[in-house]
Motif scaffolding. Sequence first.
Motif, PDB file in Angstrom:
ATOM      1  N   ASP A 111      43.372  53.550  50.131  1.00 46.64           N
ATOM      2  CA  ASP A 111      41.977  53.892  50.450  1.00 46.64           C
ATOM      3  C   ASP A 111      41.076  52.727  50.076  1.00 46.64           C
ATOM      4  OD1 ASP A 111      39.514  54.972  50.898  1.00 46.64           O
ATOM      5  OD2 ASP A 111      39.826  56.792  49.710  1.00 46.64           O
ATOM      6  N   ASN A 112      41.038  51.742  50.961  1.00 44.86           N
ATOM      7  CA  ASN A 112      40.317  50.502  50.651  1.00 44.86           C
ATOM      8  C   ASN A 112      38.823  50.590  50.912  1.00 44.86           C
ATOM      9  OD1 ASN A 112      43.209  49.333  52.118  1.00 44.86           O
ATOM     10  ND2 ASN A 112      42.801  48.916  49.971  1.00 44.86           N
ATOM     11  N   ALA A 113      38.378  51.745  51.410  1.00 42.31           N
ATOM     12  CA  ALA A 113      36.943  51.951  51.566  1.00 42.31           C
ATOM     13  C   ALA A 113      36.342  52.585  50.319  1.00 42.31           C
ATOM     14  CB  ALA A 113      36.666  52.838  52.785  1.00 42.31           C
TER      15      ALA A 113
ATOM     16  N   LEU B 125      37.309  49.539  45.828  1.00 38.04           N
ATOM     17  CA  LEU B 125      37.058  48.156  46.231  1.00 38.04           C
ATOM     18  C   LEU B 125      37.661  47.146  45.260  1.00 38.04           C
ATOM     19  CD1 LEU B 125      33.282  48.562  47.203  1.00 38.04           C
ATOM     20  CD2 LEU B 125      35.286  48.761  48.708  1.00 38.04           C
ATOM     21  N   ASN B 126      37.903  45.939  45.788  1.00 40.05           N
ATOM     22  CA  ASN B 126      38.448  44.850  44.969  1.00 40.05           C
ATOM     23  C   ASN B 126      37.371  43.967  44.370  1.00 40.05           C
ATOM     24  OD1 ASN B 126      40.733  45.807  46.482  1.00 40.05           O
ATOM     25  ND2 ASN B 126      41.766  43.870  46.060  1.00 40.05           N
ATOM     26  N   ASN B 127      36.237  43.855  45.055  1.00 42.79           N
ATOM     27  CA  ASN B 127      35.325  42.771  44.711  1.00 42.79           C
ATOM     28  C   ASN B 127      34.271  43.033  43.651  1.00 42.79           C
ATOM     29  OD1 ASN B 127      32.612  41.126  45.419  1.00 42.79           O
ATOM     30  ND2 ASN B 127      34.424  39.881  45.816  1.00 42.79           N
ATOM     31  N   PRO B 128      33.631  44.205  43.565  1.00 40.73           N
ATOM     32  CA  PRO B 128      32.432  44.287  42.704  1.00 40.73           C
ATOM     33  C   PRO B 128      32.671  43.884  41.249  1.00 40.73           C
ATOM     34  CG  PRO B 128      32.635  46.239  44.072  1.00 40.73           C
ATOM     35  CD  PRO B 128      33.910  45.476  44.242  1.00 40.73           C
ATOM     36  N   LYS B 129      33.842  44.248  40.720  1.00 39.52           N
ATOM     37  CA  LYS B 129      34.203  43.851  39.361  1.00 39.52           C
ATOM     38  C   LYS B 129      35.526  43.097  39.417  1.00 39.52           C
ATOM     39  CE  LYS B 129      31.802  47.831  37.378  1.00 39.52           C
ATOM     40  NZ  LYS B 129      31.895  49.078  36.579  1.00 39.52           N
TER      41      LYS B 129
ATOM     42  N   ARG C  50      40.562  48.199  40.489  1.00 37.48           N
ATOM     43  CA  ARG C  50      39.708  48.573  41.610  1.00 37.48           C
ATOM     44  C   ARG C  50      38.389  49.128  41.061  1.00 37.48           C
ATOM     45  NH1 ARG C  50      43.095  46.031  43.806  1.00 37.48           N
ATOM     46  NH2 ARG C  50      44.446  46.637  45.551  1.00 37.48           N
ATOM     47  N   THR C  51      37.357  49.129  41.898  1.00 40.61           N
ATOM     48  CA  THR C  51      36.053  49.685  41.536  1.00 40.61           C
ATOM     49  C   THR C  51      35.695  50.768  42.551  1.00 40.61           C
ATOM     50  OG1 THR C  51      35.359  47.543  40.642  1.00 40.61           O
ATOM     51  CG2 THR C  51      33.636  49.171  41.077  1.00 40.61           C
ATOM     52  N   ALA C  52      35.339  51.944  42.066  1.00 38.66           N
ATOM     53  CA  ALA C  52      34.983  53.042  42.960  1.00 38.66           C
ATOM     54  C   ALA C  52      33.670  52.738  43.670  1.00 38.66           C
ATOM     55  CB  ALA C  52      34.880  54.346  42.177  1.00 38.66           C
TER      56      ALA C  52
ATOM     57  N   ASP D  68      32.838  53.121  38.653  1.00 39.44           N
ATOM     58  CA  ASP D  68      33.909  53.188  37.661  1.00 39.44           C
ATOM     59  C   ASP D  68      34.991  52.176  37.998  1.00 39.44           C
ATOM     60  OD1 ASP D  68      32.611  55.187  36.333  1.00 39.44           O
ATOM     61  OD2 ASP D  68      34.101  56.758  36.707  1.00 39.44           O
ATOM     62  N   TRP D  69      35.611  51.666  36.942  1.00 40.04           N
ATOM     63  CA  TRP D  69      36.689  50.660  37.046  1.00 40.04           C
ATOM     64  C   TRP D  69      38.007  51.387  36.882  1.00 40.04           C
ATOM     65  CZ3 TRP D  69      37.662  46.287  32.977  1.00 40.04           C
ATOM     66  CH2 TRP D  69      38.004  45.083  33.625  1.00 40.04           C
TER      67      TRP D  69
END
Length: 435
Positions: free
Chosen positions: A69-71, A74-78, A326-328, A343-344
Amino acid sequence: MMTAEHLVPAEIGRAVIDPKSYGAWDPLLDQFDALRSVMPVGKVIDPDDTHEPFWLVSGFDAVMKVSKDNATFLNNPKSAVFTLRVGDALARSITGGSPHLVESLVQMDAPKHPKMRRLTQDWFMPKNLARLDGEIRKIANEAIDRMLAAGDANGGEGDFMALVAAPYPLHVIMQILGVPPEDEAKMLFLTQQMFGGQDEDMNKSGIRNLPPEQISAIVAGAVAEFERYFAGLAAERRRNPTDDVATVIANAMIDGEPMSDRDTAGYYIIVASAGHDTTSASSSGAALALARNPDLFARAKADRSLLPGIVEEAIRWTTPVQHFMRTAAVDTELGGQRINAGDWLMLNYVAANHDPAQFPDPRAFDPTRPANRHIAFGAGSHQCLGLHLARLEMRILLDVLLDRVDSLELAGEPKRVNSTFVGGFKALPLRWKAA
């Protein structure tokens, strides 16, 4: 139904971020077993606030759900890799605000990520890799030549990791990337510093228990040196393009514009480093399993159709990439827990690949597992770009090893890397009898 927020017991919370836990291995697996059945998703909070709180995802199903569930995740914010607050602060100070020392495919989300991935995706597909079979086999034979020569001088034994598992995939990926052989030692050194910065043998400091800020500085220094090197390689490939991956990256266009220097450097670094370190770990795992099980060695030597199963099980059993973060993106639910936007989460692949609900008797090395659906390569849009190459390299290496060696056994205690991120073995002493 969501339950009251589950907090991971403090001792497990400490262990999961302690590099020595991964070096010790079995005690950590014991802790995952104790946790997973009652709390496949639980929150880790450090009372000393050395790191941001995060959700530890240890159950296979939950890790797979997040990975696909890559939507939502996310990978980038943190940071996409666990880091202490001191490491996060250092990264932001160096980059001007980004938590990522390296901006690579690993740190990207859509719509940028698929555009970047497509640049080299065809290079690493089976149809293209098939033409490299002969060259890879030649490199594998050279690696076994080196092992046997060292054994002749040392009573038929040596460190498989140093002689074969580390240099073999390094040479393969450097050939594909376009790095000259004389620079391979530098690439290995920098990779070990970047991924193994928490281990005194890998970071080359020789100092146990380095403070976190010094470890972060070692990693940052390796990244900076990588960037300097690849800036020179990119400039050369723009002047004199060839048919290697370095040329593809150096001259790539995204939405009609050249890639930024930072994106170009990140692309080189992820291919150069992840392209060999993980395969070396899994190759050592396969060799260890064969050395411990003479019956399996004999069966594989007689029947090479067993090799794909051995390769797949070695990857699961070793799990070189031990986690990603990942970051929610939004409020959601996972494993009965309410996850808030921002959340991380730690996807712990070691725990997931040893989940008995998915892998009966997970600590056993069983190359006959039906549908070995491990998650060592990740899943979803971020599944490892080089997974076909890794499998091909391992299958060829084991094929050559079984051709040229009649027996294999341990000659000492294997040593694992003390690292929370990329793990595996740093020493694997073996004894062998040449065919």
